[in-house]
Design an enzyme around this catalytic site. Structure first.
Site, PDB file in Angstrom:
ATOM      1  N   CYS A 120       0.831  -1.199   0.000  1.00  0.00           N
ATOM      2  CA  CYS A 120       0.000   0.000   0.000  1.00  0.00           C
ATOM      3  C   CYS A 120       0.873   1.260   0.000  1.00  0.00           C
ATOM      4  O   CYS A 120       1.467   1.588  -1.018  1.00  0.00           O
ATOM      5  CB  CYS A 120      -0.980  -0.049   1.165  1.00  0.00           C
ATOM      6  SG  CYS A 120      -2.430   0.961   0.868  1.00  0.00           S
ATOM      7  N   HIS A 144      -3.431  -5.267   0.254  1.00  0.00           N
ATOM      8  CA  HIS A 144      -2.819  -5.820   1.465  1.00  0.00           C
ATOM      9  C   HIS A 144      -2.895  -7.348   1.417  1.00  0.00           C
ATOM     10  O   HIS A 144      -3.877  -7.917   1.902  1.00  0.00           O
ATOM     11  CB  HIS A 144      -3.563  -5.322   2.701  1.00  0.00           C
ATOM     12  CG  HIS A 144      -3.374  -3.871   2.982  1.00  0.00           C
ATOM     13  ND1 HIS A 144      -2.411  -3.396   3.831  1.00  0.00           N
ATOM     14  CD2 HIS A 144      -4.015  -2.774   2.497  1.00  0.00           C
ATOM     15  CE1 HIS A 144      -2.466  -2.081   3.878  1.00  0.00           C
ATOM     16  NE2 HIS A 144      -3.430  -1.673   3.073  1.00  0.00           N
ATOM     17  N   GLU A 146      -1.583  -9.469   3.184  1.00  0.00           N
ATOM     18  CA  GLU A 146      -1.581 -10.109   4.503  1.00  0.00           C
ATOM     19  C   GLU A 146      -2.990 -10.398   5.012  1.00  0.00           C
ATOM     20  O   GLU A 146      -3.188 -11.281   5.846  1.00  0.00           O
ATOM     21  CB  GLU A 146      -0.829  -9.236   5.518  1.00  0.00           C
ATOM     22  CG  GLU A 146      -1.518  -7.931   5.935  1.00  0.00           C
ATOM     23  CD  GLU A 146      -1.232  -6.757   4.994  1.00  0.00           C
ATOM     24  OE1 GLU A 146      -0.832  -7.009   3.832  1.00  0.00           O
ATOM     25  OE2 GLU A 146      -1.432  -5.588   5.411  1.00  0.00           O
TER      26      GLU A 146
HETATM   27  N1  GLN Z   1      -1.836   6.684   2.786  1.00  0.00           N
HETATM   28  C1  GLN Z   1      -1.976   5.914   1.598  1.00  0.00           C
HETATM   29  C2  GLN Z   1      -3.332   6.089   0.942  1.00  0.00           C
HETATM   30  O1  GLN Z   1      -4.247   6.562   1.560  1.00  0.00           O
HETATM   31  C3  GLN Z   1      -1.730   4.460   1.872  1.00  0.00           C
HETATM   32  C4  GLN Z   1      -2.749   3.829   2.720  1.00  0.00           C
HETATM   33  C5  GLN Z   1      -2.303   2.532   3.292  1.00  0.00           C
HETATM   34  O2  GLN Z   1      -1.108   2.247   3.284  1.00  0.00           O
HETATM   35  N2  GLN Z   1      -3.207   1.750   3.824  1.00  0.00           N
HETATM   36  O3  GLN Z   1      -3.491   5.714  -0.194  1.00  0.00           O
END
Ligand code: GLN
Length: 540
Positions: free
Chosen positions: A381, A511, A513
């Site tokens: 992410c 994600h 995970e």
């Molecule tokens: N801050 C980033 C976004 O909003 C990544 C979010 C995250 O890592 N869950 O896209």
């Protein structure tokens, strides 16, 4: 007809009630559909806006729901895809009641805590279990018995047990047995008192599970049984174990499954041999690798709970223990620690998800080091977004490349290689406005990602973000050798990236995970650990 297992906690919070509930559920899943419901006393609608340092990881469900990290345990142990509605928070309960009141549903009546709040909870629980056609409703009540904010959940459950018949209910109470450091004596008094509190609320536990450091001795078991008014074999010793995956085995060995079968008149013996083999590998791995997790929440490991689990899952299949090294990237940023120093002896690197400006320059330095030194890297992410920024700055020569996320902190963004999703920019509310939940990811053929996912062209993964790769910059970035290997066909969003010239350098907007299971580890973690091991072996 649905049967109920209710898990309450006493004495202390943080004893692992979620693990206990999930482990009990695991024992019954062979022939039965177990649906977990978690009751939380707080007034937030969901934990999405809560600080992960305080509250632990925000777990994202396939339907986009942001829930308590206990749902991570449920999904990992129960083999179900949970739904947002299965997390009852007082925020949701009150919201629903107040909406009904405004609509005029209660016209003429005084809306009261009893019966209206309890009725609302009861009908929410019933609706879930009916629509899921659940064999077992596994209800975990947050907090500890005696907490004011959870009283209505306990009362609602008591009432349901009266409506549905006590014989269809199995009450589990989880408590803590401290040991005095001077005499090394285990003490049962807190357990006795907390069972008394439960009794006062009209609930008599069928079993008491005790949490303690060492095994429960016979004397204390008998004492708890006597004072809590249950037979000695209904005191289940839940002492500390090396891995949470051992907990179902521990409970089953003490006869908990049989006690549940007997009381609820069900039959669903667990199949634990596969679990036992994997637990053995977790406990006695042949090899070790060091994986660094970089971030600003590294102080609290609970905020990365699913990542830790995904590493454990992968390790179990590779017969290796992934030893986690927590790296606070703000220290790198301030120059307190150098990157070389911070990464000495590290075999693999994870830059996990995150928000805001603090610590990101340190993370970018780590990413650069991983790229230049061929260290296996997985960016998740924000980790992927920062990898794209690093590449844009240092390889594509786009000086000042950044994410527009930092603009609110006054940082000037010359090249917005990461920017806000156009429809998210219009949102005024903060809560529940991230792009989140399960989405399809199309995978480019011939990429490392394609190979890792068994040549599948489409996968489904979970997201939680507000920003994305700016499509305007995709051509220049790809021209310099970075490949966007995963993308959304419908939305045009870049969802994964890789460097073909690197041993293992992958970033995902999703994600991985969140859907990793012990029996079926997330491929991206599996290959990170595998590559880390190979790198380590090639160096020695
Ligand atoms: N801050 C980033 C976004 O909003 C990544 C979010 C995250 O890592 N869950 O896209």
């Amino acid at each position: 007809m649905t049967k109920f297992i209710v898990v309450t906690g006493g004495v202390l919070s943080g004893l692992g009630k979620g693990i206990a509930a999930a482990s009990i559920g695991h024992l019954l899943t062979r022939y039965l559909k177990v649906i977990p419901i978690k009751c939380d006393g707080y007034l937030n609608t969901d934990p999405g806006t809560m600080n992960p340092i305080e509250h632990g990881e925000v777990f994202v469900l396939d339907d986009g729901g942001e829930v308590d990290m206990d749902f991570g345990h449920y999904e990992r142990f129960l083999n179900v895809t949970c739904k947002f509605s299965w997390n009852l928070t007082m925020g949701k309960v009150f919201k629903s009641i107040l909406e009904k009141e405004r609509r005029g549903d209660f016209l003429g009546r005084t809306v009261q805590f009893i019966p209206h709040v309890t009725d609302e909870i009861k009908s929410m629980i019933r609706r879930i279990l009916e629509s899921e056609k659940a064999d077992i409703g596994l209800i975990e009540i947050g907090g500890t018995v005696g907490d004011l904010e959870n009283e209505f959940f306990i009362e609602a459950v008591r009432q349901i047990s009266l409506d549905m018949g006590q014989e269809n209910f199995f009450f589990v109470h989880l408590t803590y047995v401290p040991m005095l450091s001077n005499t090394k004596e285990q003490k049962s008094k807190p357990t006795q008192q907390s069972v008394k509190l439960l009794n006062e609320r009209g609930i008599r536990p069928d079993v008491v599970i005790t949490r303690s450091k060492a095994k429960l001795n016979k004397k204390i078991r008998e004492k708890i049984a006597l004072f809590c008014n249950i037979p000695p074999d209904a005191v289940i010793d839940g002492h500390d174990v090396e891995t949470v995956y051992e907990v179902p085995i521990l409970y089953d060995e003490q006869g908990l499954t049989k006690l549940i079968h007997k009381k609820l008149h069900i039959y669903s013996p667990p199949e634990l041999s596969g679990l036992k083999t994997l637990v053995k590998k977790i406990k006695r791995p042949k090899q070790r690798v060091k994986i660094a997790i970089c971030g600003k929440y590294t102080r609290l490991q609970d905020s990365y709970a699913s990542i830790i689990e995904a590493l454990i899952h992968s390790g179990a299949h590779l017969d290796v223990k992934p030893e986690i090294i927590w790296l606070e990237t703000t220290n790198i940023e301030t120059g307190e620690t150098s990157v070389e120093e911070a990464l000495r002896g590290i075999d693999g690197i994870i830059v996990p998800g995150g928000f805001g400006t603090r610590g990101i320059e340190g993370k970018i330095e780590v990413i650069k080091y991983a790229r230049e030194h061929n260290i296996p890297f997985l960016g998740i992410c924000y980790g992927m977004q920062l990898a794209v920024i690093e590449f844009a700055r240092n390889i594509c020569g786009l000086e000042g490349a950044n994410t527009t996320e930092v603009e609110s902190d006054g940082v000037e963004v010359k090249h917005p290689v990461i920017f806000i999703l156009p429809d998210k920019a219009k949102e005024k509310n903060y809560g529940g406005t991230l792009r989140r939940g399960g989405y399809d990811v199309s995978i480019k053929q011939g990429t490392i990602l394609h190979k890792i996912y068994g040549e599948r062209d489409t996968i489904r993964e979970r997201f939680r973000h507000r920003y994305e790769v700016n499509p305007q910059y995709v051509p220049i970035i790809e021209k310099h050798g970075l490949v966007f290997s995963g993308y959304s066909k419908t939305e045009g969003i870049m969802q994964a990236m890789e460097l073909p010239s690197h041993r293992y350098f992958i970033g995902t907007q999703f994600h991985p995970e969140l859907i990793s299971k012990l029996e079926k580890p997330a491929p991206l973690f599996y290959h990170l650990v595998k590559n880390a091991l190979e790198r380590k072996q090639s160096q020695t």
